[in-house]
Design a protein around this motif. Structure first.
Motif, mmCIF file in Angstrom:
data_model
loop_
_atom_site.group_PDB
_atom_site.id
_atom_site.type_symbol
_atom_site.label_atom_id
_atom_site.label_comp_id
_atom_site.label_asym_id
_atom_site.label_seq_id
_atom_site.Cartn_x
_atom_site.Cartn_y
_atom_site.Cartn_z
ATOM 1 N N UNK A 166 37.836 38.137 33.078
ATOM 2 C CA UNK A 166 37.940 38.099 31.617
ATOM 3 C C UNK A 166 39.273 38.626 31.098
ATOM 4 N N UNK A 167 39.824 37.894 30.135
ATOM 5 C CA UNK A 167 41.056 38.333 29.476
ATOM 6 C C UNK A 167 40.845 39.667 28.759
ATOM 7 N N UNK A 168 39.606 39.974 28.448
ATOM 8 C CA UNK A 168 39.321 41.245 27.793
ATOM 9 C C UNK A 168 39.583 42.421 28.729
ATOM 10 N N UNK A 169 39.664 42.146 30.029
ATOM 11 C CA UNK A 169 39.902 43.204 31.017
ATOM 12 C C UNK A 169 41.231 43.003 31.729
ATOM 13 N N UNK A 170 42.140 42.318 31.066
ATOM 14 C CA UNK A 170 43.479 42.128 31.635
ATOM 15 C C UNK A 170 44.124 43.482 31.916
ATOM 16 N N UNK A 171 44.749 43.585 33.076
ATOM 17 C CA UNK A 171 45.405 44.828 33.436
ATOM 18 C C UNK A 171 44.477 45.909 33.931
ATOM 19 N N UNK A 172 43.226 45.568 34.192
ATOM 20 C CA UNK A 172 42.262 46.570 34.682
ATOM 21 C C UNK A 172 42.079 46.493 36.190
ATOM 22 N N UNK A 173 43.199 46.392 36.882
ATOM 23 C CA UNK A 173 43.135 46.393 38.346
ATOM 24 C C UNK A 173 42.593 47.688 38.899
ATOM 25 N N UNK A 174 42.585 48.769 38.071
ATOM 26 C CA UNK A 174 42.043 50.052 38.531
ATOM 27 C C UNK A 174 40.569 49.951 38.904
ATOM 28 N N UNK A 175 39.876 48.959 38.334
ATOM 29 C CA UNK A 175 38.448 48.793 38.646
ATOM 30 C C UNK A 175 38.234 48.222 40.039
ATOM 31 N N UNK A 176 39.254 47.580 40.591
ATOM 32 C CA UNK A 176 39.094 46.892 41.864
ATOM 33 C C UNK A 176 39.964 47.475 42.979
ATOM 34 N N UNK A 177 40.803 48.432 42.656
ATOM 35 C CA UNK A 177 41.634 49.062 43.664
ATOM 36 C C UNK A 177 40.787 49.711 44.744
ATOM 37 N N UNK A 178 41.140 49.453 46.010
ATOM 38 C CA UNK A 178 40.369 50.015 47.121
ATOM 39 C C UNK A 178 39.218 49.138 47.558
ATOM 40 N N UNK A 224 40.835 43.297 46.282
ATOM 41 C CA UNK A 224 42.161 43.729 45.852
ATOM 42 C C UNK A 224 43.177 43.708 47.001
ATOM 43 N N UNK A 225 42.677 43.473 48.209
ATOM 44 C CA UNK A 225 43.580 43.328 49.355
ATOM 45 C C UNK A 225 44.191 41.928 49.419
ATOM 46 N N UNK A 226 43.642 41.026 48.572
ATOM 47 C CA UNK A 226 44.131 39.648 48.521
ATOM 48 C C UNK A 226 45.127 39.523 47.358
ATOM 49 N N UNK A 227 46.409 39.382 47.693
ATOM 50 C CA UNK A 227 47.442 39.344 46.657
ATOM 51 C C UNK A 227 47.225 38.222 45.649
ATOM 52 N N UNK A 228 46.769 37.064 46.135
ATOM 53 C CA UNK A 228 46.510 35.918 45.257
ATOM 54 C C UNK A 228 45.513 36.279 44.164
#
Length: 563
Positions: free
Chosen positions: A62-74, A78-82
């Protein structure tokens, strides 16, 4: 240190930020995205992480969560760069039908309209500026709880168009628990009324929608294509027998083993397996229900956590009101037996009353039964299965359900059981007549009541009650061969001090028997002539320790005599 459990959390963001216990299922995102299916229907039993997975997908795309990579780090995805580049890049429409449980069609449609109204209110920013024409803004304002069905049917389609125009990208649509209102419609008798509305809504949302990038629907059952999906030829259906996403829902054996070690419970693994293992998705065996495992980790007590979380009403109703054969199958299943049947994973709700195979298919999809063996019949195009109760938790759930049948309907049932154990024939007659009066119609559907069928359905429901209530003292069997025929019920004692019992049931036939007393005597004669006591005697039970009872039915009146 073990992570906090967080019982009942279905919001992915909350779980991650609180560092609560979570089994990483984020690779579902990659598998689903790379399959490139237009519309995916995923069926899994309740409490298998469907809602959490849908919430996770929403937070990822969702665009509403753009930039929220912190939710998926680890996490694995998130190991998939694509996929890091995909996070937060799509407009997402997320809906849940989980709470549409109304008792009539009008209220069900209104509740759906309320959800659609909430969707429009959430996206009211679309009304600003000149993105929408004045006419479109006028149409937008007409979305309400009481809007016409034809307007409601196009609501998601139109919202998809508006979001596409705003963001310049097609939308992802997520619909959780799509079949909840359909199951409620069947239970409350308005299935045919709701089907038309649902078909139109789904067709406009998922088929004739040029603004759709991809969609996921989740539910417990695969409702027949003819009912609501007749217009959808772009639907990829993933049932419990499919290999797609087979380890994405529920916990695998390794995931459970790791969790038990984390919480210092590794020594309980075999008990946990007996209670909660048994589910199979595709080729992936040893799948556990997450709700039961999480609750066990938290409380450290074995209990029927999953089985007690409501939604058992439909299955209970179908068995209670089902045929004689259905109840006999349940007798075998409760005693560890299996059922061989053909399974059609397309659930035809309006055939549940007439096709037993549809009921067993529903129970398989719902998680109450598991596949023990698969037999493919290519000539007939049908697949045969040997089915058994899934695990100890499910068996206990059914035992509790059967106990409730009688406790809800009449307090006299337990009094009858006590009188039966004591051999008090006078009290047995009094209590049994009260039980029959209160419960005979309870075991019939009421749609085609029959003077002949009702006692038979009651009798088999009664036998299920005996199996459950006397399990600690007796082995209860029914309709089995012994001597020269098939007896009705035999109670073989587990303790040396208890008597064995043979119960023979007969419906009064006025053409052959003058009175109810004649009928009960005929039942007792049959016990002797057909030598129903033969097996008990062969097991070393003395003849004087074998009690014989005749039960005669005339409508809801019963006479019991001892032989």
């Amino acid at each position: 240190m073990a992570r906090p459990i967080g019982i009942g959390k279905q919001d992915f963001e909350k779980i991650i930020l609180a560092k609560s216990f979570y089994v990483d299922k984020t690779m579902f995102i990659k598998e689903w995205w790379e399959n490139q299916d237009d519309v995916t229907l995923l069926t899994r039993p309740r409490r298998f992480g469907k809602t959490l997975t849908m919430n996770m997908v929403e937070k990822f795309f969702s665009v509403e969560y753009a930039g929220r990579g912190d939710l998926f780090g680890g996490l694995s995805i998130w190991q998939e760069e694509k996929y890091r580049k995909l996070q937060g890049t799509y407009p997402v429409i997320s809906l849940s039908f989980a709470n549409i449980k109304q008792r009539d069609c009008k209220s069900s449609i209104q509740r759906t309209c309320q959800l659609l109204t909430d969707l429009y209110r959430k996206n009211s920013f679309l009304l600003k500026g000149d993105l929408l024409s004045e006419k479109e803004k006028e149409e937008y304002s007409k979305i309400s709880m009481d809007m016409p069905e034809i307007v409601a049917g196009m609501a998601v389609h139109k919202m998809s168009e508006y979001l596409f125009r705003y963001y310049g990208k097609k939308v992802i649509i997520l619909l959780d628990e799509y079949d909840t209102p359909l199951q409620e419609a069947y239970v409350h008798g308005y299935w045919e009324e709701l089907v038309g509305f649902t078909r139109d809504l789904f067709s406009a949302t998922f088929k004739t929608n040029p603004y759709l990038e991809s969609a996921v629907m989740t539910g417990i059952t695969r409702v027949s294509k003819e009912s609501i999906f007749s217009d959808l030829n772009n639907l990829e259906v993933v049932t419990i027998t499919s290999e797609k996403y087979q380890d994405c829902f529920g916990f695998t054996q390794q995931e459970v083993s790791d969790a038990l070690k984390e919480y210092g419970l590794a020594d309980k693994e075999e008990e946990v397996r007996a209670w909660y293992d048994g589910f199979t998705f595709g080729n992936q065996t040893d799948i556990y229900n997450p709700w039961s495992i999480i609750n066990y980790l938290d409380k450290r007590i074995f209990n029927t956590y999953w089985a007690n979380t409501s939604s058992n009403g439909l299955v209970g109703k179908l068995i209670r009101e089902g045929s004689t054969n259905m109840k006999m199958v349940m007798e075998d299943l409760l005693k560890g037996g299996s059922l061989h049947t053909y399974v059609d994973e397309q659930i035809v709700f309006n055939r549940l009353d007439s096709r037993e195979s549809a009921v067993w298919s529903l129970m398989l999809a719902s998680g109450y039964l598991k596949m023990e063996r698969f037999i493919q019949n290519e000539k007939r195009g049908k697949h045969g299965y040997d089915l058994v109760l899934t695990n100890q938790e499910v068996r206990i759930m059914f035992e509790q359900m059967i106990e409730e049948w009688f406790s809800e309907a009449t307090p006299a049932y337990n009094d009858f059981i006590r009188a039966l154990l004591k051999g008090d024939i006078k009290s047995m007659n009094g209590y049994m007549n009260k039980v029959a009066l209160d419960t005979i119609s309870y075991f019939d559907t009421g749609k085609r009541p029959s003077e002949t069928a009702e006692p038979e359905k009651f009798y088999h429901g009664f036998v299920l009650g005996l199996i459950v209530d006397l399990a600690d003292r007796y082995t209860v069997t029914s309709n089995r061969e012994s001597g020269f025929g098939r007896y009705d019920v035999v109670l073989e004692p587990c303790r040396r001090e208890d008597d064995a019992m043979i119960l023979e049931f007969k419906v009064h036939d006025p053409e052959e028997e003058g009175t109810l007393a004649d009928t009960v005597k005929s039942a007792l004669v049959q016990i002797e002539e057909m030598q129903y006591a033969a097996d008990l005697k062969a097991r070393g039970i003395a003849p004087e320790r074998i009690r014989k009872y005749g039960f005669a039915f005339e409508g809801k009146k019963i006479l019991i005599e001892k032989g």
